[in-house]
Design a protein around this motif. Sequence first.
Motif, PDB file in Angstrom:
ATOM      1  N   ASP A 229       0.847  -1.186   0.000  1.00 25.59           N
ATOM      2  CA  ASP A 229       0.000   0.000   0.000  1.00 25.59           C
ATOM      3  C   ASP A 229       0.884   1.239   0.000  1.00 25.59           C
ATOM      4  O   ASP A 229       1.523   1.563   1.016  1.00 25.59           O
ATOM      5  N   PRO A 230       0.950   1.976  -1.110  1.00 26.23           N
ATOM      6  CA  PRO A 230       1.798   3.173  -1.150  1.00 26.23           C
ATOM      7  C   PRO A 230       1.433   4.215  -0.096  1.00 26.23           C
ATOM      8  O   PRO A 230       2.257   5.058   0.243  1.00 26.23           O
ATOM      9  N   ALA A 231       0.215   4.139   0.437  1.00 27.28           N
ATOM     10  CA  ALA A 231      -0.199   5.107   1.451  1.00 27.28           C
ATOM     11  C   ALA A 231       0.668   5.018   2.702  1.00 27.28           C
ATOM     12  O   ALA A 231       0.692   5.964   3.508  1.00 27.28           O
ATOM     13  N   ASP A 234       2.888   8.023   3.007  1.00 31.88           N
ATOM     14  CA  ASP A 234       2.310   9.360   3.012  1.00 31.88           C
ATOM     15  C   ASP A 234       3.020  10.258   4.024  1.00 31.88           C
ATOM     16  O   ASP A 234       3.133   9.914   5.213  1.00 31.88           O
ATOM     17  N   LEU A 264       4.315   5.877  -6.102  1.00 38.59           N
ATOM     18  CA  LEU A 264       5.160   6.069  -4.927  1.00 38.59           C
ATOM     19  C   LEU A 264       5.581   7.522  -4.731  1.00 38.59           C
ATOM     20  O   LEU A 264       5.532   8.053  -3.621  1.00 38.59           O
ATOM     21  N   ARG A 266       4.507  10.528  -5.341  1.00 37.48           N
ATOM     22  CA  ARG A 266       3.606  11.560  -4.827  1.00 37.48           C
ATOM     23  C   ARG A 266       3.276  11.378  -3.363  1.00 37.48           C
ATOM     24  O   ARG A 266       2.715  12.276  -2.715  1.00 37.48           O
ATOM     25  N   ARG A 267       3.612  10.229  -2.805  1.00 32.84           N
ATOM     26  CA  ARG A 267       3.304   9.973  -1.396  1.00 32.84           C
ATOM     27  C   ARG A 267       4.253  10.705  -0.451  1.00 32.84           C
ATOM     28  O   ARG A 267       3.886  11.031   0.672  1.00 32.84           O
TER      29      ARG A 267
END
Length: 348
Positions: A229-231, A234, A264, A266-267
């Motif tokens: 999960d790229p989140a 964040d 990835l 932009r996180r």
Amino acid sequence: MTTPSYPPKPSPGDRVAVVSPSAGLPGLFPLPYELGLERLRDVFGLEPVEYPATRKIGSTPRERAEDLHAAFADPDIKAVIASIGGDDQITVLPLLDRALIRANPKPFFGWSDNTNLLAFLHRTGIVAYHGGSVMCELGRPGAMHPQTEESLRAALFTSGPYELRPAARWRDVDLDWADPATFGAEPATRPGTGWTWVGADRVVEGRGWGGCLEILGWLLMADREIPRDPAEFDGGVLFLETSEEMPSATEVFRTLRNMGERGLLRRFAALLMARPKTWSFERPHTPEESARHAAEQREAVLAAMRAYAPGTTIVFDVDFGHTDPQVVLPYGGFIRVDGPARRITVTY
């Protein structure tokens, strides 16, 4: 994924493991290796413990995994330090016992190909340390660079904030490790150029992740140790360096583009880009050629970030990775990037 936590730190007098999870180059170049061991003892007051594959040229991935298991499982070992990098540590990862290592968390120090193990430890829930190899930083000709020594000492023994600063002088021209004369004098250095900031209108504080860009590209291709999960990234701080193979600006852009396509880039709220390696024995650039290589890489990074993460704060030429001096970055630990004040603070 478990949020990484800081493992207990060693104290002077403790035993620390010296391992070669990538290449057994201590067996080929004993001079910087032995010097590094000496400085672990005399400068840092630590007792290095060598493992069977540490000096073994051509060791198998299984042998290297067994050394790591033994080092992490031994309660008398308080930290694990890589001798150097290499190019096939990715083959060791499937052999590692994640439960064993999670049950015995220890600080691990390494960089370059050791990005593999740093990413593994991150997913295992352990904060590790990007920097501080035995042969390169500890085995530096003449003496350890004071800035390197200060950062490594803080990362080894302390648990609080540590402010990074630009190097007054630096180098990336290598010397012949097989020649004893190499170790009799300080290497030549160049005047520092400071850091270059882009989008420095905010303060970012988040957990650090990244490492050697080429190795991250391999991990992405093999689909290993990258959070699903790229989140999870964040608000974090991405840090990237490039190796002595000096990838072209095109290759750097494409790797970053693929990270962008995976969602990835932009996180992350900030990117620290290391001073690039611009000289090697295979490509002994003139200072002008080195400057051109660095400028082309910077433009490639900017192009990718403009396309995929235009709001990210970027700092170029931070002194980590394949450079001298080298500061240590906490992998999975906290990094504060203060744009308005032009300050970077890590938490060791």
